[in-house]
Design an enzyme around this catalytic site. Sequence first.
Site, PDB file in Angstrom:
ATOM      1  N   GLY A   1       1.206  -1.332  -0.013  1.00  0.00           N
ATOM      2  CA  GLY A   1       0.118  -0.086   0.576  1.00  0.00           C
ATOM      3  C   GLY A   1       0.925   1.144  -0.450  1.00  0.00           C
ATOM      4  O   GLY A   1       2.230   1.271   0.798  1.00  0.00           O
TER       5      GLY A   1
ATOM      6  N   ASP B   1       2.587   0.260  11.891  1.00  0.00           N
ATOM      7  CA  ASP B   1       2.222  -1.578  12.077  1.00  0.00           C
ATOM      8  C   ASP B   1       3.284  -2.185  11.990  1.00  0.00           C
ATOM      9  O   ASP B   1       3.344  -3.962  12.271  1.00  0.00           O
ATOM     10  CB  ASP B   1       0.740  -1.916  12.046  1.00  0.00           C
ATOM     11  CG  ASP B   1       1.379  -2.139  10.182  1.00  0.00           C
ATOM     12  OD1 ASP B   1       1.779  -1.543   9.465  1.00  0.00           O
ATOM     13  OD2 ASP B   1       0.266  -3.092  10.290  1.00  0.00           O
TER      14      ASP B   1
ATOM     15  N   ASP C   1      -0.121   2.403   8.788  1.00  0.00           N
ATOM     16  CA  ASP C   1      -1.266   1.864   9.792  1.00  0.00           C
ATOM     17  C   ASP C   1       0.167   1.621  10.760  1.00  0.00           C
ATOM     18  O   ASP C   1      -0.353   1.246  11.945  1.00  0.00           O
ATOM     19  CB  ASP C   1      -1.017   0.594   9.018  1.00  0.00           C
ATOM     20  CG  ASP C   1      -2.176  -0.068   7.669  1.00  0.00           C
ATOM     21  OD1 ASP C   1      -2.734   0.731   7.888  1.00  0.00           O
ATOM     22  OD2 ASP C   1      -1.630  -0.747   7.986  1.00  0.00           O
TER      23      ASP C   1
ATOM     24  N   ARG D   1      -5.856  -1.749   8.898  1.00  0.00           N
ATOM     25  CA  ARG D   1      -4.854  -3.462   9.009  1.00  0.00           C
ATOM     26  C   ARG D   1      -6.048  -3.746  10.383  1.00  0.00           C
ATOM     27  O   ARG D   1      -6.915  -3.525  11.578  1.00  0.00           O
ATOM     28  CB  ARG D   1      -4.113  -3.603   8.286  1.00  0.00           C
ATOM     29  CG  ARG D   1      -4.204  -4.492   7.444  1.00  0.00           C
ATOM     30  CD  ARG D   1      -3.228  -5.233   7.030  1.00  0.00           C
ATOM     31  NE  ARG D   1      -1.249  -5.197   7.380  1.00  0.00           N
ATOM     32  CZ  ARG D   1      -0.642  -4.976   7.444  1.00  0.00           C
ATOM     33  NH1 ARG D   1      -0.518  -6.475   6.547  1.00  0.00           N
ATOM     34  NH2 ARG D   1       0.465  -5.910   8.254  1.00  0.00           N
TER      35      ARG D   1
ATOM     36  N   THR E   1       3.780   2.807   5.684  1.00  0.00           N
ATOM     37  CA  THR E   1       2.084   2.519   6.064  1.00  0.00           C
ATOM     38  C   THR E   1       2.285   3.844   6.703  1.00  0.00           C
ATOM     39  O   THR E   1       2.796   3.621   7.681  1.00  0.00           O
ATOM     40  CB  THR E   1       2.517   0.970   6.145  1.00  0.00           C
ATOM     41  OG1 THR E   1       1.109   0.193   6.526  1.00  0.00           O
ATOM     42  CG2 THR E   1       3.600   0.530   7.479  1.00  0.00           C
TER      43      THR E   1
ATOM     44  N   ASP F   1       4.920  -5.039   6.002  1.00  0.00           N
ATOM     45  CA  ASP F   1       4.851  -6.006   6.994  1.00  0.00           C
ATOM     46  C   ASP F   1       5.749  -6.823   5.668  1.00  0.00           C
ATOM     47  O   ASP F   1       6.277  -7.696   5.206  1.00  0.00           O
ATOM     48  CB  ASP F   1       3.904  -6.538   7.644  1.00  0.00           C
ATOM     49  CG  ASP F   1       4.596  -7.962   7.744  1.00  0.00           C
ATOM     50  OD1 ASP F   1       5.288  -7.802   8.901  1.00  0.00           O
ATOM     51  OD2 ASP F   1       3.480  -8.966   7.498  1.00  0.00           O
TER      52      ASP F   1
ATOM     53  N   ARG G   1       1.091  -5.989  -5.458  1.00  0.00           N
ATOM     54  CA  ARG G   1       1.014  -6.242  -5.307  1.00  0.00           C
ATOM     55  C   ARG G   1       0.553  -7.618  -5.835  1.00  0.00           C
ATOM     56  O   ARG G   1       1.094  -7.841  -6.797  1.00  0.00           O
ATOM     57  CB  ARG G   1      -0.069  -6.962  -4.037  1.00  0.00           C
ATOM     58  CG  ARG G   1      -0.741  -6.056  -3.065  1.00  0.00           C
ATOM     59  CD  ARG G   1      -1.018  -5.942  -2.139  1.00  0.00           C
ATOM     60  NE  ARG G   1      -2.112  -4.727  -1.564  1.00  0.00           N
ATOM     61  CZ  ARG G   1      -1.511  -4.196  -0.591  1.00  0.00           C
ATOM     62  NH1 ARG G   1      -0.746  -4.523  -0.057  1.00  0.00           N
ATOM     63  NH2 ARG G   1      -2.043  -2.689   0.018  1.00  0.00           N
TER      64      ARG G   1
END
Length: 319
Positions: free
Chosen positions: A11, A129, A127, A171, A125, A103, A72
């Site tokens: 992303g 994360d 996120d 996510r 990202t 990730d 992707r």
Amino acid sequence: MRKIAVLTSGGDAPGMNAAIRAVVRKAKYHGVEVMGIYRGFEGFIEGNMELLELGSVGGIIQRGGTKLFSSRCPEFKEEKYQLQGIEKMKQASVEGLVVIGGDGSYRGANALTKLGFPCVGIPGTIDNDIPGTEYTIGFDTALNTVVESIDKIRDTATSHENSFIVEVMGRDAGDLALWAGLAAGAESVLIPEEPFNLDEIIERIKRGEARGKKHSIIIVAEGVMSGSELAKILKEKADIHTRVSVLGHIQRGGSPSARDRVLAGRLGARAVEILLNGSSGRAVGIKNHQVIDYDLDEAFKLKHKAELSLYTLSKELSI
């Protein structure tokens, strides 16, 4: 090393262009050429790349998205495609790779490292994360986008005396929801890292109505449930009517904030230094305002943790 490459994967996130720029210009400063690989690991496999000059990254620091595009690539999980990409790199005299992404991108970089091709990962990202770093490139910009959107939704919620559920990305991480909830003064925040009490949410809404409050803002992270699911539950259990706003991909776009641009510059430069110093299989990050690097294998052993003290504070301030 005399020539390295850079790609963006997964992303997109605001600040990726700033990171690409930092990689290219840091490398050029040390007399090293940089190849830009287009469309992530798909382009790595195909050898879809071109030489990036100083002018190639001029005027992109303020642009969202990624000039190298992203995709992707499920095929890249297979070793035969990884080896195919490495061969393409060798043919172009590329000796190392900087991977900007999340990730999945890190896993690709780690796989290449284990096959003997030096890689360094940069966390990009929205996120936030990625274990091992306190902040990822893109998180701050996305957070500001979410807060700005909630501020506008609150204007409408107040005017029409409605309660709104705002669904945000992230996510399986609740950082966007958590930070936005505190910054925007949301009445309730639901995140994957912390079990929520539906009765408590209902009580908070009812308590507000009892003192004359005409609206509420509830933020739900996509990793918990969808906004429409929560709206249905509140209607069925307490006859509370809500409007749902799904912010969606608007959170990924936009010009990166100053904070994200500076972070991208610092992490991009460190990634190049690591490769030129002969190290690989590393990830760069930020901790206590300092740039750090750590083993990619370590990143997969760690678990991302939300700052739950903010969750507690948000609940205390939304009484």
